[in-house]
Design a protein around this motif. Structure first.
Motif, mmCIF file in Angstrom:
data_model
loop_
_atom_site.group_PDB
_atom_site.id
_atom_site.type_symbol
_atom_site.label_atom_id
_atom_site.label_comp_id
_atom_site.label_asym_id
_atom_site.label_seq_id
_atom_site.Cartn_x
_atom_site.Cartn_y
_atom_site.Cartn_z
ATOM 1 N N ASN A 166 42.598 33.760 34.673
ATOM 2 C CA ASN A 166 41.977 34.409 33.515
ATOM 3 C C ASN A 166 40.830 35.315 33.945
ATOM 4 O O ASN A 166 40.654 36.412 33.411
ATOM 5 N N ALA A 167 40.041 34.864 34.906
ATOM 6 C CA ALA A 167 38.905 35.661 35.377
ATOM 7 C C ALA A 167 39.386 36.957 36.019
ATOM 8 O O ALA A 167 38.805 38.029 35.805
ATOM 9 N N ALA A 170 40.570 39.334 33.337
ATOM 10 C CA ALA A 170 39.421 39.925 32.640
ATOM 11 C C ALA A 170 38.832 41.074 33.444
ATOM 12 O O ALA A 170 38.522 42.143 32.901
ATOM 13 N N ARG A 171 38.695 40.871 34.752
ATOM 14 C CA ARG A 171 38.147 41.930 35.602
ATOM 15 C C ARG A 171 39.079 43.138 35.625
ATOM 16 O O ARG A 171 38.625 44.285 35.562
ATOM 17 N N ILE A 175 37.769 43.273 30.087
ATOM 18 C CA ILE A 175 37.475 42.516 28.877
ATOM 19 C C ILE A 175 36.859 41.187 29.273
ATOM 20 O O ILE A 175 36.785 40.848 30.453
ATOM 21 N N THR A 176 36.405 40.413 28.299
ATOM 22 C CA THR A 176 35.787 39.129 28.617
ATOM 23 C C THR A 176 36.850 38.076 28.918
ATOM 24 O O THR A 176 38.003 38.194 28.473
ATOM 25 N N GLU A 177 36.450 37.062 29.661
ATOM 26 C CA GLU A 177 37.384 35.977 29.957
ATOM 27 C C GLU A 177 37.769 35.243 28.673
ATOM 28 O O GLU A 177 38.902 34.765 28.541
ATOM 29 N N LYS A 178 36.823 35.157 27.717
ATOM 30 C CA LYS A 178 37.129 34.525 26.434
ATOM 31 C C LYS A 178 38.239 35.275 25.711
ATOM 32 O O LYS A 178 39.131 34.669 25.103
ATOM 33 N N ALA A 179 38.229 36.601 25.814
ATOM 34 C CA ALA A 179 39.281 37.399 25.180
ATOM 35 C C ALA A 179 40.630 37.154 25.848
ATOM 36 O O ALA A 179 41.670 37.102 25.176
#
Length: 212
Positions: A166-167, A170-171, A175-179
């Motif tokens: 997920n991280a 996101a990178r 976007i954010t990891e939460k997204a």
């Protein structure tokens, strides 16, 4: 880690052998035709087989068929096929009903030695390594489920199938990891796949969907 290499172009075969030895692999055989790849694998029981798709004797998908035979006969051996071109159907055939310990990479990825070697080690450890272009081709073959996802979720699904965390997703997408977590949960719900906190099992679930 013991490796069998199958590549009919002598220069590339020697180059792969030298590269892998330099990276700490033990190349136990380097051969130029598909039947010998199978024979040497069954005889030497390596940890990993790295083979071209198009090989003698027929110069068609002999290397792919050799890889499929090896996976059936030696389930514990990691198998990576190399190709100059993307063939979604080839990837589906290779993954089969047991999507683990297998990889499909384009030959140009060899130039990025560090990443290439990491992918080989992942496959030998039981993971799946798919070239991003292969994932895209496999997604394109799906008519149900995937087409109902938003463009962003299709993008996330492709990265999940590549084995990204997920991280990392996101990178990549900014976007954010939460997204990412929200997108992944939505993907599993849309495709009828149960969520799992373990990234490895998550990749297997996605690949099973793509190849069912």
């Amino acid at each position: 880690m013991r490796v069998v290499i199958g590549e009919d172009e002598a220069l590339l075969r020697e180059g792969l052998s030298l590269l892998l030895r330099r990276e700490g692999f033990e190349v136990v055989a380097a051969v130029g035709d598909a039947p010998t790849v199978v024979d040497q694998t069954l005889r030497l029981a390596p940890d990993l087989v790295l083979t071209d798709i198009r090989m003698p004797p027929d110069g068609a998908d002999d290397g792919l068929q050799a890889a499929i035979r090896i996976r059936a006969a030696r389930p514990g051996v990691g198998v990576v096929v190399l190709s100059q071109h993307v063939h979604g159907q080839y990837a589906v055939e290779l993954l089969g009903a047991r999507p683990r310990g297998v990889g499909y990479l384009l030959k140009q990825r060899v130039a990025d030695v560090g990443n290439f070697v990491r992918e080989l080690r992942r496959v030998a450890a039981g993971d799946v390594a798919l070239d991003p272009e292969v994932v895209t081709a496999m997604l394109a073959r799906r008519d149900d489920g995937v087409e109902r996802l938003s463009a962003r979720r299709r993008e996330v699904l492709g990265l999940v199938a590549e084995g990204r965390s997920n991280a990392a997703i996101a990178r990549r997408l900014g976007i954010t990891e939460k997204a990412v977590v929200a997108h992944v949960s939505g993907i599993y719900e849309a495709l009828g796949l149960s969520d799992d906190a373990d990234d490895h099992r998550r990749v297997l679930a996605v690949v099973r969907y793509l190849t069912r």
